[in-house]
Design a protein around this motif. Structure first.
Motif, short mmCIF file in Angstrom:
data_model
loop_
_atom_site.label_atom_id
_atom_site.label_comp_id
_atom_site.label_asym_id
_atom_site.label_seq_id
_atom_site.Cartn_x
_atom_site.Cartn_y
_atom_site.Cartn_z
N GLN A 94 0.84 -1.20 0.00
CA GLN A 94 0.00 0.00 0.00
C GLN A 94 0.87 1.25 0.00
O GLN A 94 0.61 2.20 -0.73
N ALA B 41 2.56 1.52 -3.43
CA ALA B 41 1.64 2.00 -4.46
C ALA B 41 1.46 3.51 -4.33
O ALA B 41 1.50 4.25 -5.32
N ALA B 42 1.28 3.97 -3.08
CA ALA B 42 1.06 5.40 -2.87
C ALA B 42 2.31 6.19 -3.27
O ALA B 42 2.20 7.21 -3.95
N ARG B 43 3.50 5.69 -2.87
CA ARG B 43 4.73 6.39 -3.22
C ARG B 43 4.96 6.37 -4.74
O ARG B 43 5.42 7.35 -5.33
N LEU C 293 2.88 6.61 -6.93
CA LEU C 293 2.00 7.59 -7.58
C LEU C 293 2.46 9.02 -7.31
O LEU C 293 1.76 9.97 -7.63
N GLY C 294 3.62 9.17 -6.71
CA GLY C 294 4.18 10.51 -6.51
C GLY C 294 3.85 11.13 -5.17
O GLY C 294 4.22 12.26 -4.91
N MET C 295 3.14 10.38 -4.30
CA MET C 295 2.84 10.95 -2.98
C MET C 295 4.10 10.90 -2.14
O MET C 295 4.86 9.93 -2.18
N ASN C 296 4.31 11.95 -1.32
CA ASN C 296 5.42 11.88 -0.37
C ASN C 296 4.98 11.05 0.83
O ASN C 296 3.82 10.63 0.92
N LYS D 118 1.84 12.38 2.76
CA LYS D 118 0.57 12.21 2.04
C LYS D 118 0.16 10.74 1.99
O LYS D 118 -1.02 10.41 2.16
N TYR E 145 -3.42 9.80 3.50
CA TYR E 145 -4.53 9.44 2.61
C TYR E 145 -4.67 7.94 2.38
O TYR E 145 -5.72 7.47 1.97
N VAL E 146 -3.60 7.19 2.62
CA VAL E 146 -3.66 5.76 2.29
C VAL E 146 -3.51 4.87 3.53
O VAL E 146 -4.36 4.02 3.79
N PRO F 72 -5.99 5.91 7.16
CA PRO F 72 -7.41 5.56 7.12
C PRO F 72 -7.65 4.06 7.27
O PRO F 72 -8.58 3.64 7.95
N GLN F 73 -6.77 3.27 6.65
CA GLN F 73 -6.92 1.81 6.77
C GLN F 73 -6.55 1.34 8.16
O GLN F 73 -7.22 0.47 8.75
#
Lengths: 316, 249
Positions: free
Chosen positions: A216, A219-221, A223-226, A229, A233-234, A237-238
């Motif tokens: 997870q 995948a988030a990283r 997509l360019g998230m630091n 983030k 956002y990922v 919440p889970q």
């Protein structure tokens, strides 16, 4: 069909056992020859006694006018105090009054001391819960950080707090830290409770974050998230959803633990109970009432969290 | 870029070494140039370092030595903002890695909104287009747990495409799928290749390599053994390749 009959049978057995326990309590109180005085309790929850309206200074009653429904109090130094909202006038025209004397009374209800205790418990728990969540979240994140300083600091904090009794911590917060930083009782109590609960929440949150599959984060990283983030956002919440049941347990513990702040003279539900016992001489009734009120608090919290869990399970 | 041959390369990996802290030497002097619009398929036995190499291309895996340039940006340079590079390099994982707390559409919209700061409206319109493109216009509001593996992987592709990347990396995208779902994912990848996307694909699908790839790379034991166009690749008499192909075909 057969299964259902069995279920009914078990339910009946449950009811029977509960009635048995209830009778046991009743019978044992009988054998103590204890005089139950439940009628003394309600006034400490809500009172319909008329409230006194008191004179704010020394002086005399200039006029009591039933027609215009108005009482005028004149002070020795020339100030006036006018009462227009009242139900029964106590003073008469020309009476001398001193500061604090009752001039009139007004009907209405107000909360009794146990209810005020309940409000205080609610207030202290709610404030401590917010701070405990914040402390727990950041400590939990620090605990899994790559930075050794953050990691060691958080481990030290968690171990120290979990390894000492809350009662002792409350004393330390009030008498030592409270004196150094000049904290009032409420702040010291909230701080002790937050710091104590925060240590447990930190461990729950750490476990929650670590239970999320590393894919997870990747995948988030990707997509360019630091990192922040991706966390916000990922991952969180889970993790939050997964840790809701143990968090609920911790919140309930917090409400119950808040009873310990009564040792630093905060008039919470427990301390109010103790005070009412000494004025009613009805300890059984008072402590049963206090227990039920705690149950109402913790029960409502459980219920709210169950609702939340149900809402979050939409994605399962 | 000093070497004129590399001028139109979008990915330049030069003598990439990767040694894990436990001493495992996963990549040994791997060099590979990939041109814009090229589709490169990497095959090799498991443990050959092909996935590790793919993951170094967006720095999900750091490298121990060598250099990697993506679009003339040196990935290992101190001042390189890796998040900016990753915006341009989409990645599709073997296990999909969809965000389970978001709907399919929410998965696709998240990064454009939070990273590219697009408005919800704009992100949603683009996400819907992409979902239609991967053939899932009717599944947008489903949560990942209510989608089949093939559908999840197509959402994952749409999610990566939502960042409008210049390069797409695929890490064994069909290996976790039931056989009947492999086709639908490969079809999406083929149409993507047809649209001129630069793609690096680690896969065991030899048919896909033969049909879609511009170049096929064979890796074994952390080394890049052999690279060729598909026609020549599968007819090569390289012994290590023959041994591997003998095992999988």
């Amino acid at each position: 069909m057969k299964k259902q009959q069995n279920l009914l049978l078990w339910k009946m057995l449950y009811v029977l056992i509960m009635i048995g326990i209830g009778y046991g309590v009743y019978a044992s109180s009988k054998s103590l020859s204890y005089n139950w005085r439940w009628e003394r309790i309600p006034q400490y929850l809500i009172s319909f006694q008329p409230t006194d309206i008191k004179a704010p200074f020394d002086g005399s009653i200039e006029s009591v006018d039933p027609k215009e429904h108005k009482i005028v109090v004149q002070s020795d130094s020339g100030q006036t105090f006018v009462v227009t909202k009242y139900d029964k006038a106590i003073a008469h025209t020309g009476d001398l009054v001193f500061e604090g004397d009752t001039v009139a009374t007004i009907k209405g209800w107000h909360l009794g001391s146990i209810s005020w205790g309940l409000v205080m418990t609610l207030k202290i728990s709610a404030v401590a819960l917010v701070f405990a969540m914040i402390i727990g979240l950041f400590t939990g994140l620090a605990r899994i950080s790559h930075n050794p300083v953050l990691r060691y600091l958080s481990v030290t904090y968690i171990e120290v707090i979990r390894g000492t009794p809350l009662l002792v911590q409350i004393f330390i917060f009030y008498f030592f830290i409270g004196t150094v930083l000049n904290l009032d009782r409420f702040t010291a109590g909230v701080a002790a409770l937050s710091v104590f609960t925060g240590a447990y929440i930190a461990e729950i949150i750490r476990a929650g974050i670590q239970s999320i599959h590393p894919g997870q984060m990747e995948a988030a990283r990707s997509l360019g998230m630091n990192y922040i983030k991706a966390m916000v956002y990922v991952i969180l919440p889970q993790a939050f959803k997964r840790t809701l049941p143990p968090l609920a347990g911790q919140f309930i513990n917090l409400i119950k633990d808040s009873s310990l702040v009564s040792v630093i003279s905060i008039t919470d539900l427990t301390k109010a109970g103790r005070e009412v016992v000494s004025s009613t001489f009805a300890p059984f009734e008072v402590w049963f009432t206090v227990a039920i009120l705690y149950l109402v608090l913790t029960g409502s919290l459980s219920w709210v969290i169950q609702k939340l869990e149900k809402r979050l399970s939409a994605s399962d | 870029m000093t070497n004129p041959i590399l001028k139109d390369s979008i990915i330049v990996a030069d003598s990439v070494d990767k040694i894990y802290p436990n001493g495992c030497h996963a990549l040994k002097k791997v060099s590979l140039n990939i041109k814009k619009g090229e589709v490169v398929v990497i095959i090799g036995p498991s443990g050959s370092g092909k996935s590790t190499f793919l993951r170094t291309l967006n720095q999900l895996e750091t490298i121990s030595d060598g250099t990697i340039h993506i679009d003339d940006i040196n990935l290992t340079h101190k001042e390189t903002n890796i998040n900016k590079v990753r915006e341009e390099v989409g990645m599709v994982f073997q296990s999909f890695n969809l965000f389970p707390h978001k709907t399919a559409l929410g998965n696709v919209m998240l990064s454009p909104m939070k990273v590219l700061k697009k408005s919800a409206k704009e992100a949603e319109a683009e996400a819907k287009d992409l979902m239609a493109k991967v053939g899932l216009a009717d599944r947008m509001n489903n949560y990942p747990s209510h989608l089949s593996g093939g559908q999840q992987q197509r959402v994952a592709i749409a999610r990566a495409l939502a960042m409008s990347p210049k390069i797409m990396l695929f890490d064994e995208p069909t290996s976790a799928l039931d056989p009947e779902m492999v086709g639908e994912v490969l079809d999406v990848m083929k149409s993507l290749a047809g649209g001129g996307m630069t793609m690096v694909v680690v896969t065991h699908e030899m048919g896909f390599a033969r049909e879609v790839a511009d170049r096929v790379v064979f890796m074994e034991d952390g080394e890049l053994v052999f690279e060729e166009t598909p026609d020549r690749f599968f007819e090569s008499d390289n012994q290590r390749l023959q041994r591997f192909l003998g095992q999988v075909l």
